[in-house]
Scaffold this active site. Sequence first.
Site, PDB file in Angstrom:
ATOM      1  N   TYR A 166      72.081 -19.864 -10.759  1.00  0.00           N
ATOM      2  CA  TYR A 166      71.998 -21.276 -10.374  1.00  0.00           C
ATOM      3  C   TYR A 166      71.568 -21.401  -8.921  1.00  0.00           C
ATOM      4  CZ  TYR A 166      73.857 -25.881  -8.954  1.00  0.00           C
ATOM      5  OH  TYR A 166      74.011 -27.140  -8.430  1.00  0.00           O
ATOM      6  N   THR A 169      66.584 -38.834 -12.710  1.00  0.00           N
ATOM      7  CA  THR A 169      66.905 -37.914 -13.798  1.00  0.00           C
ATOM      8  C   THR A 169      68.396 -37.583 -13.780  1.00  0.00           C
ATOM      9  OG1 THR A 169      66.510 -35.850 -12.560  1.00  0.00           O
ATOM     10  CG2 THR A 169      64.598 -36.916 -13.586  1.00  0.00           C
ATOM     11  N   GLY A 221      78.044 -38.870 -13.630  1.00  0.00           N
ATOM     12  CA  GLY A 221      78.288 -38.277 -12.328  1.00  0.00           C
ATOM     13  C   GLY A 221      77.438 -38.833 -11.214  1.00  0.00           C
TER      14      GLY A 221
END
Length: 260
Positions: free
Chosen positions: A152, A15, A20
Amino acid sequence: MSFDLGLDGKRALVTGGTKGTGAAVVQALADAGARVAATARTVPENGTGKIHYIAADLLTAQGCANVAKEVVHAFGGIDILVNVLGGSSAPAGGFAALTDEEWQKEIDHNLMPAVRLDRALLPSMIAQNSGVIIHVTSIQHELPLPESTTAYAAAKAALSTYSKSLSKEVTPKGVRVVRVSPGWIETDAAVALAERLAREAGTDYEGGKRIIMNSLGGIPLGRPAKPAEIADLITFLASPRAGAITGTEYVIDGGTVPTA
């Protein structure tokens, strides 16, 4: 001695696999001989023959269901699932800036895609009595930055705890679950951030990097990790060479976290 990773023909889903670290993982697995599906919201129009791209929004339950269905249809099953997708759009400003909506966004981005894809794909792994799931967490769950990464970091902590519990449940059924916890990675987005900070501070790119490293309390290695370095670790952990490794978390942060 040969160090063949034994990944020829293995079926993998990654995923966040077009940019990156995710893109680096896709390439490393493909180079090692695996058949790789990569998913993201937008995918290359002209993909390579070695990589099967799937466009989907994994922040939704339907997007995860569509990806799981597509990868099983394309490959006939799955051997390796690498959940790289993650990130944060939360504003700076500490706890007071985090509304219920911002909290939900971080959970939907950093926890639920892994939970949903695992739930969809694990039954087939258990049925074949083999498989590897790798969840990319973050050192932020141990080293949060209150100004900007509280939500986060909390979502990544939830992912880490969920992963540990999952490993205890499914390892006896033939499926390994491993966590990889990166520090700062020099992705294109990280380069752009360092360049912006450098402009604001009137310094060069290396100065911008030092600003970020200082905000983390320093990186003893003196530099961020490269996406390929994270990918190499993940590829090894996904391979039969790491067949006795499960339930643990591998930190790859250049020494940023100051404890063992």
